[in-house]
Design a protein around this motif. Sequence first.
Motif, PDB file in Angstrom:
ATOM      1  N   VAL A  58     -13.083   5.263   2.744  1.00  0.00           N
ATOM      2  CA  VAL A  58     -13.205   3.871   2.312  1.00  0.00           C
ATOM      3  C   VAL A  58     -14.575   3.305   2.676  1.00  0.00           C
ATOM      4  O   VAL A  58     -15.180   2.549   1.912  1.00  0.00           O
ATOM      5  CB  VAL A  58     -12.086   3.021   2.944  1.00  0.00           C
ATOM      6  CG1 VAL A  58     -12.268   1.548   2.607  1.00  0.00           C
ATOM      7  CG2 VAL A  58     -10.725   3.512   2.479  1.00  0.00           C
ATOM      8  N   GLN A 117      -5.074  -1.448   8.867  1.00  0.00           N
ATOM      9  CA  GLN A 117      -6.328  -1.691   8.159  1.00  0.00           C
ATOM     10  C   GLN A 117      -7.095  -2.852   8.785  1.00  0.00           C
ATOM     11  O   GLN A 117      -6.534  -3.907   9.082  1.00  0.00           O
ATOM     12  CB  GLN A 117      -6.059  -1.985   6.689  1.00  0.00           C
ATOM     13  CG  GLN A 117      -5.760  -0.762   5.863  1.00  0.00           C
ATOM     14  CD  GLN A 117      -6.933   0.213   5.843  1.00  0.00           C
ATOM     15  OE1 GLN A 117      -8.072  -0.156   5.561  1.00  0.00           O
ATOM     16  NE2 GLN A 117      -6.639   1.461   6.143  1.00  0.00           N
ATOM     17  N   ILE A 146       0.836  -1.206   0.000  1.00  0.00           N
ATOM     18  CA  ILE A 146       0.000   0.000   0.000  1.00  0.00           C
ATOM     19  C   ILE A 146       0.870   1.254   0.000  1.00  0.00           C
ATOM     20  O   ILE A 146       0.633   2.193  -0.764  1.00  0.00           O
ATOM     21  CB  ILE A 146      -0.945  -0.012   1.216  1.00  0.00           C
ATOM     22  CG1 ILE A 146      -1.998  -1.118   1.040  1.00  0.00           C
ATOM     23  CG2 ILE A 146      -1.616   1.341   1.400  1.00  0.00           C
ATOM     24  CD1 ILE A 146      -2.878  -1.309   2.243  1.00  0.00           C
ATOM     25  N   LEU A 206      -6.695   0.027  -2.025  1.00  0.00           N
ATOM     26  CA  LEU A 206      -6.222   1.010  -1.046  1.00  0.00           C
ATOM     27  C   LEU A 206      -5.003   1.776  -1.533  1.00  0.00           C
ATOM     28  O   LEU A 206      -4.430   2.568  -0.787  1.00  0.00           O
ATOM     29  CB  LEU A 206      -5.890   0.307   0.273  1.00  0.00           C
ATOM     30  CG  LEU A 206      -7.036  -0.475   0.926  1.00  0.00           C
ATOM     31  CD1 LEU A 206      -6.547  -1.200   2.161  1.00  0.00           C
ATOM     32  CD2 LEU A 206      -8.185   0.454   1.285  1.00  0.00           C
ATOM     33  N   TRP A 266     -11.402  -3.389   5.403  1.00  0.00           N
ATOM     34  CA  TRP A 266     -11.258  -3.979   4.081  1.00  0.00           C
ATOM     35  C   TRP A 266     -10.712  -5.414   4.139  1.00  0.00           C
ATOM     36  O   TRP A 266     -11.281  -6.310   3.498  1.00  0.00           O
ATOM     37  CB  TRP A 266     -10.375  -3.095   3.200  1.00  0.00           C
ATOM     38  CG  TRP A 266     -10.180  -3.662   1.827  1.00  0.00           C
ATOM     39  CD1 TRP A 266      -9.037  -4.141   1.280  1.00  0.00           C
ATOM     40  CD2 TRP A 266     -11.185  -3.838   0.821  1.00  0.00           C
ATOM     41  NE1 TRP A 266      -9.250  -4.594   0.010  1.00  0.00           N
ATOM     42  CE2 TRP A 266     -10.573  -4.420  -0.292  1.00  0.00           C
ATOM     43  CE3 TRP A 266     -12.559  -3.557   0.764  1.00  0.00           C
ATOM     44  CZ2 TRP A 266     -11.262  -4.740  -1.455  1.00  0.00           C
ATOM     45  CZ3 TRP A 266     -13.253  -3.869  -0.386  1.00  0.00           C
ATOM     46  CH2 TRP A 266     -12.605  -4.445  -1.490  1.00  0.00           C
TER      47      TRP A 266
END
Length: 278
Positions: free
Chosen positions: A123, A212, A85, A150, A215
Amino acid sequence: MNRKPDYLAHAVLILGVLIFIFPIWVAFSGATQSAGAINRGDLSLIPRLSGLPVFINALGFGNTAKGGVPIWHMMMVSALMALGIALGKIAISSISAFAIAFFRFPFRMVAFWLIFITLMLPVEVRIIPTYSVMSDFHLINTFTGLTMPLIASATATLLFRQVFLAVPDELVEAAKLDGAGPMRFFFDILLPVSGANLAALFVILFVYGWNQYLWPLLVATNGRLDTIVLGIVQLITSDQLTPWNLVMAATILAIVPPVFVVVAMQRWFVAGLTETDK
Protein backbone atom coordinates in the motif's frame (compact mmCIF):
# COMPACT_ATOMS: atom_id res chain seq x y z
CA MET A 1 3.52 -45.73 26.20
CA ASN A 2 3.45 -42.36 27.93
CA ARG A 3 5.68 -39.70 26.44
CA LYS A 4 7.65 -37.45 28.75
CA PRO A 5 6.66 -33.80 28.59
CA ASP A 6 9.02 -31.56 26.65
CA TYR A 7 9.91 -29.08 29.37
CA LEU A 8 12.11 -26.97 27.09
CA ALA A 9 9.32 -26.49 24.54
CA HIS A 10 6.86 -25.57 27.29
CA ALA A 11 9.35 -23.13 28.81
CA VAL A 12 9.88 -21.42 25.43
CA LEU A 13 6.11 -21.20 24.88
CA ILE A 14 5.54 -19.73 28.35
CA LEU A 15 8.33 -17.21 27.77
CA GLY A 16 6.77 -16.21 24.45
CA VAL A 17 3.36 -15.76 26.06
CA LEU A 18 4.84 -13.59 28.81
CA ILE A 19 6.66 -11.41 26.28
CA PHE A 20 3.44 -10.82 24.32
CA ILE A 21 1.21 -10.38 27.38
CA PHE A 22 3.47 -8.04 29.36
CA PRO A 23 2.75 -4.82 27.37
CA ILE A 24 -0.99 -5.55 27.50
CA TRP A 25 -0.77 -6.12 31.25
CA VAL A 26 1.11 -2.82 31.69
CA ALA A 27 -1.61 -1.01 29.73
CA PHE A 28 -4.36 -2.70 31.76
CA SER A 29 -2.68 -1.85 35.07
CA GLY A 30 -1.98 1.72 34.00
CA ALA A 31 -5.59 2.24 32.96
CA THR A 32 -6.76 1.61 36.52
CA GLN A 33 -4.40 4.22 37.99
CA SER A 34 -4.46 8.01 37.94
CA ALA A 35 -2.99 9.99 35.05
CA GLY A 36 -0.92 12.04 37.50
CA ALA A 37 0.76 8.95 38.95
CA ILE A 38 1.63 7.70 35.46
CA ASN A 39 3.03 11.11 34.43
CA ARG A 40 5.19 11.08 37.57
CA GLY A 41 6.51 7.65 36.66
CA ASP A 42 4.74 5.91 39.55
CA LEU A 43 3.20 3.22 37.37
CA SER A 44 2.43 0.07 39.31
CA LEU A 45 2.09 -3.35 37.70
CA ILE A 46 -0.71 -4.23 40.12
CA PRO A 47 -4.16 -3.10 38.86
CA ARG A 48 -6.41 -1.17 41.20
CA LEU A 49 -9.95 -2.50 41.37
CA SER A 50 -11.26 0.96 42.21
CA GLY A 51 -10.04 2.17 38.81
CA LEU A 52 -11.92 -0.38 36.68
CA PRO A 53 -14.75 2.09 35.84
CA VAL A 54 -12.19 3.90 33.67
CA PHE A 55 -12.99 1.48 30.85
CA ILE A 56 -16.59 2.68 30.81
CA ASN A 57 -15.51 6.31 31.06
CA ALA A 58 -13.04 5.83 28.20
CA LEU A 59 -15.85 4.93 25.79
CA GLY A 60 -17.14 8.49 25.99
CA PHE A 61 -13.69 10.08 25.96
CA GLY A 62 -12.13 11.55 22.83
CA ASN A 63 -10.36 14.49 21.29
CA THR A 64 -13.69 16.34 21.03
CA ALA A 65 -12.04 19.72 21.53
CA LYS A 66 -10.58 19.46 18.01
CA GLY A 67 -13.74 18.22 16.33
CA GLY A 68 -13.09 14.57 17.09
CA VAL A 69 -15.50 11.91 18.28
CA PRO A 70 -15.65 9.68 21.37
CA ILE A 71 -13.88 6.34 21.58
CA TRP A 72 -17.06 4.28 21.06
CA HIS A 73 -17.66 6.09 17.75
CA MET A 74 -14.07 5.42 16.63
CA MET A 75 -14.51 1.75 17.44
CA MET A 76 -17.71 1.64 15.38
CA VAL A 77 -15.91 3.20 12.41
CA SER A 78 -13.04 0.72 12.78
CA ALA A 79 -15.45 -2.22 13.02
CA LEU A 80 -17.42 -1.17 9.94
CA MET A 81 -14.20 -0.51 8.04
CA ALA A 82 -12.73 -3.89 9.02
CA LEU A 83 -15.95 -5.70 8.09
CA GLY A 84 -16.17 -3.87 4.77
CA ILE A 85 -12.56 -4.67 3.90
CA ALA A 86 -12.80 -8.33 4.97
CA LEU A 87 -16.10 -9.06 3.24
CA GLY A 88 -15.12 -7.06 0.16
CA LYS A 89 -11.78 -8.83 -0.18
CA ILE A 90 -13.43 -12.24 0.21
CA ALA A 91 -16.17 -11.45 -2.34
CA ILE A 92 -13.86 -10.05 -5.03
CA SER A 93 -11.06 -12.56 -4.47
CA SER A 94 -13.33 -15.61 -4.49
CA ILE A 95 -15.06 -14.55 -7.71
CA SER A 96 -11.79 -13.68 -9.47
CA ALA A 97 -10.24 -16.99 -8.35
CA PHE A 98 -13.36 -18.81 -9.58
CA ALA A 99 -12.95 -17.23 -13.03
CA ILE A 100 -9.24 -18.05 -13.22
CA ALA A 101 -9.62 -21.63 -11.99
CA PHE A 102 -12.68 -22.80 -13.97
CA PHE A 103 -13.03 -20.65 -17.07
CA ARG A 104 -10.96 -20.61 -20.22
CA PHE A 105 -10.67 -17.20 -21.83
CA PRO A 106 -7.97 -15.21 -23.67
CA PHE A 107 -5.14 -13.90 -21.50
CA ARG A 108 -6.40 -15.83 -18.49
CA MET A 109 -2.89 -16.55 -17.21
CA VAL A 110 -1.80 -13.00 -18.01
CA ALA A 111 -4.56 -11.77 -15.70
CA PHE A 112 -3.44 -14.26 -13.06
CA TRP A 113 0.19 -13.11 -13.21
CA LEU A 114 -0.81 -9.46 -13.14
CA ILE A 115 -2.73 -10.16 -9.93
CA PHE A 116 0.29 -12.03 -8.59
CA ILE A 117 2.66 -9.15 -9.41
CA THR A 118 0.63 -6.79 -7.25
CA LEU A 119 1.97 -8.72 -4.25
CA MET A 120 5.22 -6.85 -4.90
CA LEU A 121 3.48 -3.48 -4.46
CA PRO A 122 2.46 -2.74 -0.86
CA VAL A 123 0.00 0.00 0.00
CA GLU A 124 2.82 2.42 0.84
CA VAL A 125 4.23 2.21 -2.70
CA ARG A 126 0.94 3.01 -4.45
CA ILE A 127 -0.42 5.40 -1.82
CA ILE A 128 -0.01 8.57 -3.94
CA PRO A 129 -1.76 7.34 -7.12
CA THR A 130 -4.46 5.71 -4.98
CA TYR A 131 -5.08 8.97 -3.16
CA SER A 132 -5.17 10.81 -6.51
CA VAL A 133 -7.82 8.41 -7.85
CA MET A 134 -9.95 8.76 -4.72
CA SER A 135 -9.65 12.54 -4.94
CA ASP A 136 -10.69 12.57 -8.61
CA PHE A 137 -13.81 10.56 -7.70
CA HIS A 138 -14.51 12.90 -4.75
CA LEU A 139 -14.26 10.05 -2.27
CA ILE A 140 -12.01 11.78 0.24
CA ASN A 141 -13.67 11.92 3.69
CA THR A 142 -16.16 9.23 2.75
CA PHE A 143 -16.58 5.72 4.06
CA THR A 144 -16.29 4.40 0.50
CA GLY A 145 -12.93 6.08 0.09
CA LEU A 146 -11.87 4.65 3.44
CA THR A 147 -12.52 1.03 2.44
CA MET A 148 -12.62 0.60 -1.34
CA PRO A 149 -8.86 0.99 -2.12
CA LEU A 150 -8.06 -1.74 0.43
CA ILE A 151 -10.56 -4.30 -0.87
CA ALA A 152 -8.52 -5.88 -3.68
CA SER A 153 -6.29 -8.71 -2.42
CA ALA A 154 -3.87 -10.75 -4.49
CA THR A 155 -3.09 -13.00 -1.52
CA ALA A 156 -6.74 -13.96 -0.99
CA THR A 157 -7.15 -14.56 -4.73
CA LEU A 158 -4.20 -16.96 -4.76
CA LEU A 159 -5.47 -18.82 -1.70
CA PHE A 160 -8.95 -19.22 -3.18
CA ARG A 161 -7.45 -20.39 -6.47
CA GLN A 162 -5.51 -23.12 -4.68
CA VAL A 163 -8.65 -24.24 -2.85
CA PHE A 164 -10.72 -24.30 -6.05
CA LEU A 165 -8.06 -26.23 -7.97
CA ALA A 166 -8.25 -28.94 -5.29
CA VAL A 167 -11.95 -29.55 -6.06
CA PRO A 168 -12.23 -32.96 -7.82
CA ASP A 169 -13.17 -32.94 -11.50
CA GLU A 170 -15.88 -35.51 -10.69
CA LEU A 171 -17.64 -32.93 -8.54
CA VAL A 172 -17.55 -30.40 -11.36
CA GLU A 173 -18.95 -32.95 -13.83
CA ALA A 174 -21.67 -34.01 -11.38
CA ALA A 175 -22.76 -30.39 -11.02
CA LYS A 176 -22.96 -30.03 -14.79
CA LEU A 177 -25.05 -33.18 -15.08
CA ASP A 178 -27.44 -31.86 -12.45
CA GLY A 179 -27.90 -28.72 -14.51
CA ALA A 180 -26.11 -26.39 -12.13
CA GLY A 181 -24.99 -23.17 -13.80
CA PRO A 182 -21.67 -21.47 -13.00
CA MET A 183 -23.02 -19.23 -10.23
CA ARG A 184 -25.05 -22.00 -8.63
CA PHE A 185 -21.95 -24.20 -8.67
CA PHE A 186 -20.03 -21.33 -7.08
CA PHE A 187 -22.51 -20.63 -4.28
CA ASP A 188 -23.81 -24.16 -3.58
CA ILE A 189 -20.60 -26.15 -3.92
CA LEU A 190 -17.40 -24.10 -4.00
CA LEU A 191 -18.13 -21.76 -1.10
CA PRO A 192 -19.35 -24.52 1.28
CA VAL A 193 -16.30 -26.72 0.61
CA SER A 194 -14.00 -23.76 1.23
CA GLY A 195 -15.69 -22.76 4.49
CA ALA A 196 -12.59 -23.23 6.65
CA ASN A 197 -10.53 -21.18 4.23
CA LEU A 198 -13.20 -18.46 4.27
CA ALA A 199 -13.13 -18.31 8.06
CA ALA A 200 -9.32 -18.14 8.21
CA LEU A 201 -9.24 -15.37 5.62
CA PHE A 202 -12.01 -13.44 7.38
CA VAL A 203 -10.08 -13.43 10.66
CA ILE A 204 -6.83 -12.34 9.00
CA LEU A 205 -8.49 -9.67 6.87
CA PHE A 206 -10.62 -8.33 9.74
CA VAL A 207 -7.53 -7.81 11.88
CA TYR A 208 -5.76 -6.28 8.86
CA GLY A 209 -8.59 -3.79 8.34
CA TRP A 210 -8.91 -3.01 12.05
CA ASN A 211 -5.19 -2.13 12.36
CA GLN A 212 -5.04 0.17 9.33
CA TYR A 213 -3.33 3.46 10.10
CA LEU A 214 -1.66 5.07 7.07
CA TRP A 215 -4.59 5.08 4.66
CA PRO A 216 -7.20 6.37 7.16
CA LEU A 217 -4.69 9.03 8.22
CA LEU A 218 -4.57 10.37 4.65
CA VAL A 219 -8.14 9.93 3.44
CA ALA A 220 -10.15 10.72 6.60
CA THR A 221 -9.45 14.32 7.53
CA ASN A 222 -12.98 14.58 8.90
CA GLY A 223 -12.96 13.71 12.60
CA ARG A 224 -16.16 11.67 12.28
CA LEU A 225 -14.26 9.07 10.23
CA ASP A 226 -11.42 8.65 12.72
CA THR A 227 -10.65 5.02 13.48
CA ILE A 228 -9.66 3.82 16.94
CA VAL A 229 -5.99 3.53 15.91
CA LEU A 230 -5.98 7.15 14.74
CA GLY A 231 -7.90 8.22 17.83
CA ILE A 232 -5.36 6.75 20.23
CA VAL A 233 -2.49 8.48 18.42
CA GLN A 234 -4.37 11.81 18.48
CA LEU A 235 -4.95 11.50 22.21
CA ILE A 236 -1.23 10.98 22.78
CA THR A 237 -0.11 13.84 20.52
CA SER A 238 -2.65 16.41 21.75
CA ASP A 239 -1.45 19.75 23.10
CA GLN A 240 -2.89 19.09 26.54
CA LEU A 241 -1.43 16.88 29.25
CA THR A 242 -1.89 13.31 28.07
CA PRO A 243 -4.48 11.41 30.17
CA TRP A 244 -2.48 8.20 30.09
CA ASN A 245 -4.98 6.17 32.07
CA LEU A 246 -7.71 6.88 29.50
CA VAL A 247 -5.29 6.28 26.61
CA MET A 248 -4.33 2.91 28.07
CA ALA A 249 -7.99 2.06 28.67
CA ALA A 250 -8.76 2.95 25.04
CA THR A 251 -5.87 0.73 23.95
CA ILE A 252 -7.29 -2.23 25.86
CA LEU A 253 -10.76 -1.57 24.43
CA ALA A 254 -9.25 -1.47 20.92
CA ILE A 255 -7.87 -4.97 21.42
CA VAL A 256 -11.21 -6.50 22.40
CA PRO A 257 -13.03 -6.71 18.99
CA PRO A 258 -10.23 -8.43 17.03
CA VAL A 259 -9.58 -10.79 19.95
CA PHE A 260 -13.30 -11.62 20.05
CA VAL A 261 -13.31 -12.38 16.31
CA VAL A 262 -10.25 -14.63 16.63
CA VAL A 263 -11.65 -16.52 19.63
CA ALA A 264 -15.13 -16.88 18.12
CA MET A 265 -13.75 -18.31 14.87
CA GLN A 266 -10.73 -20.10 16.31
CA ARG A 267 -11.78 -23.61 15.28
CA TRP A 268 -12.42 -22.65 11.65
CA PHE A 269 -9.35 -20.39 11.61
CA VAL A 270 -7.01 -23.21 12.67
CA ALA A 271 -8.70 -25.63 10.24
CA GLY A 272 -8.24 -23.21 7.37
CA LEU A 273 -4.53 -22.88 8.10
CA THR A 274 -3.76 -26.55 8.76
CA GLU A 275 -5.79 -28.54 6.25
CA THR A 276 -3.20 -30.27 4.13
CA ASP A 277 -5.31 -30.61 1.01
CA LYS A 278 -5.31 -26.81 0.60
